[in-house]
Each structure stands twice: as C-alpha cells, then as structure tokens.
Design a protein around this motif. Sequence first.
Motif, short mmCIF file in Angstrom:
data_model
loop_
_atom_site.label_atom_id
_atom_site.label_comp_id
_atom_site.label_asym_id
_atom_site.label_seq_id
_atom_site.Cartn_x
_atom_site.Cartn_y
_atom_site.Cartn_z
N VAL A 35 0.89 -1.15 0.00
CA VAL A 35 0.00 0.00 0.00
C VAL A 35 0.93 1.19 0.00
CG1 VAL A 35 -1.72 1.29 1.31
CG2 VAL A 35 -1.85 -1.20 1.16
N GLU A 36 0.84 1.99 -1.06
CA GLU A 36 1.83 3.03 -1.25
C GLU A 36 1.23 4.25 -1.92
OE1 GLU A 36 3.16 3.79 -4.52
OE2 GLU A 36 2.09 2.24 -5.60
N ALA A 37 1.86 5.39 -1.68
CA ALA A 37 1.47 6.64 -2.31
C ALA A 37 2.57 7.14 -3.26
CB ALA A 37 1.16 7.69 -1.25
N VAL A 38 3.63 6.37 -3.42
CA VAL A 38 4.75 6.77 -4.27
C VAL A 38 4.28 6.95 -5.71
CG1 VAL A 38 7.00 6.09 -5.17
CG2 VAL A 38 6.47 5.72 -2.75
N SER A 39 3.51 6.00 -6.21
CA SER A 39 3.02 6.10 -7.59
C SER A 39 2.21 7.37 -7.79
CB SER A 39 2.15 4.89 -7.95
OG SER A 39 2.89 3.71 -7.88
N LEU A 40 1.28 7.62 -6.88
CA LEU A 40 0.43 8.79 -7.00
C LEU A 40 1.24 10.08 -6.95
CD1 LEU A 40 -2.41 10.12 -7.03
CD2 LEU A 40 -2.31 10.04 -4.53
N PHE A 83 10.52 6.58 -15.19
CA PHE A 83 9.67 6.35 -16.36
C PHE A 83 8.22 6.72 -16.05
CE2 PHE A 83 7.21 3.52 -19.24
CZ PHE A 83 7.62 4.07 -20.44
N LEU A 84 7.74 6.34 -14.87
CA LEU A 84 6.38 6.71 -14.46
C LEU A 84 6.22 8.23 -14.45
CD1 LEU A 84 3.59 5.75 -13.09
CD2 LEU A 84 4.72 6.44 -10.99
N ALA A 85 7.16 8.93 -13.82
CA ALA A 85 7.09 10.40 -13.80
C ALA A 85 7.17 10.95 -15.21
CB ALA A 85 8.23 10.96 -12.93
N GLY A 86 7.97 10.35 -16.07
CA GLY A 86 8.09 10.79 -17.46
C GLY A 86 6.81 10.60 -18.25
N VAL A 87 6.15 9.48 -18.05
CA VAL A 87 4.87 9.24 -18.73
C VAL A 87 3.86 10.30 -18.32
CG1 VAL A 87 2.89 7.66 -18.83
CG2 VAL A 87 5.21 6.77 -19.11
N PHE A 88 3.80 10.59 -17.02
CA PHE A 88 2.86 11.60 -16.55
C PHE A 88 3.30 13.01 -16.94
CE2 PHE A 88 0.98 8.13 -14.27
CZ PHE A 88 -0.37 8.47 -14.25
N ALA A 89 4.60 13.24 -17.09
CA ALA A 89 5.07 14.54 -17.59
C ALA A 89 4.58 14.75 -19.02
CB ALA A 89 6.59 14.62 -17.53
N THR A 103 -5.96 7.15 -13.80
CA THR A 103 -6.19 5.82 -13.21
C THR A 103 -5.86 4.72 -14.20
OG1 THR A 103 -7.90 6.75 -11.78
CG2 THR A 103 -7.89 4.36 -12.04
N VAL A 104 -6.27 4.88 -15.43
CA VAL A 104 -5.96 3.87 -16.46
C VAL A 104 -4.46 3.75 -16.66
CG1 VAL A 104 -6.18 3.30 -18.92
CG2 VAL A 104 -8.19 4.06 -17.62
N VAL A 105 -3.78 4.89 -16.77
CA VAL A 105 -2.32 4.88 -16.95
C VAL A 105 -1.65 4.27 -15.72
CG1 VAL A 105 -0.26 6.31 -17.25
CG2 VAL A 105 -2.32 6.79 -18.59
N ALA A 106 -2.11 4.64 -14.53
CA ALA A 106 -1.54 4.08 -13.29
C ALA A 106 -1.72 2.57 -13.24
CB ALA A 106 -2.16 4.74 -12.08
N PHE A 107 -2.88 2.10 -13.66
CA PHE A 107 -3.15 0.65 -13.67
C PHE A 107 -2.16 -0.06 -14.59
CE2 PHE A 107 -5.34 -2.95 -15.73
CZ PHE A 107 -5.55 -3.75 -14.61
N VAL A 108 -2.01 0.45 -15.81
CA VAL A 108 -1.09 -0.17 -16.77
C VAL A 108 0.34 -0.11 -16.25
CG1 VAL A 108 -0.11 0.06 -19.10
CG2 VAL A 108 -2.59 0.25 -18.75
#
Length: 190
Positions: A35-40, A83-89, A103-108
């Motif tokens: 259970v984490e908030a790092v992704s968010l 990479f996650l931060a880059g995708v959201f950037a 949410t869809v991007v986070a799921f993938v």
Amino acid sequence: MNKALRRTTLAVVQIAVASATVSAAKFALMAIPNVEAVSLLLAVYGFVLGWKGIAAALVFCASETLIWGAGTWVVSYFTYWPFLAGVFALLGKTVKPSAIIATVVAFVMTLWFCVLSSLVDVGLTSGNFENFGERFTIYFLRGTWFYVAQIVCNLVLFPLLFKPLTSSLNRLINKTPPLTPPENGSGNGI
C-alpha cells in the motif's frame, strides 16, 4: 541574484521537496505491504512539474538506495519510477488533469512494475537463463497478492486524489513569488 540562478534555485527546491514528500509518504505507509502513495505522488509531480518530477524520482531512488543498500530492486526502481514520472510529464503536456486517464495509466504502469520487478529479480539473482520462463512464472505468481494490493491501492488513490493534488500543486506553484526584483529595488527580489 540573476534570473537564471533564481530559476535554478527554485527548481532544486521543488525537486528536493517533491522527493522528500515521496520518501515521507513511503515511510508513513511502509508497515502496510504494497500500500503506497509513491506512484500517486510521482505521477502528480511528473504531471505538474515535468522534468523536475523525473528528477525528483531519480533523487527518491538514490535516497532509497542510500537508506536500504543496493539490491536487485534498485534496478527496478531506477527503471520504473523515473519512467512513471516521465509518462505523466508527457500527459501533463498533452491533456487536462483527468482522474480517469490517470487511473488507467496508473493501472497499466503498476502492472508493468509487477512484471518488471519479477523479470529483474529472476534475471539478476539466478545468473543464468535456463528455464527462465518457468522461473519467472513461479516468481511472478508467488507475488500475486502483493501485486493485487498495489494495484487496488492505485485504483483507489488515483480516482480520489490525482485531480485534487494536481490542482493544489498548480495553485501552489502559481503562488510562488516572481523571479524579478521589486521595482523599488528593496527586498530580496524573490
């Protein structure tokens, strides 16, 4: 202080604060497995701060390595979190904040992290590639419940918090004092 130095200082401070809040959130939730908030948080920082969100992800990875020591997870962290931060950037440059898209991007991305970490762990710990597919499958399935917890966590957090956090961070950034000195020449010019 010249404008370039002020911009650089502001960028360093934003990166440091972003990285520190990611680390603090991770420590606050570390007693609850996956259970984490790092992704968010890294998604929000990437979306709003752009390249500074990616830099914050790299600082986060480096600080985690300094705290916990090196292991196979370091490869996964340095590959995935920036990479996650880059995708959201990239998303931040192309779309308005949307809880559904985030949410869809986070799921993938979370599914990809589950596969990536298993690939890295099996590939780096065994040293050989004989029966790699079988060993990967066993290793991946062994972690299924942890992956499910992480995915569910993100499927709850992203729809609830992505849009409010991006809005709040945008408001906060827009309240940052201007980088030009005051007209009357007094003050520090921040």
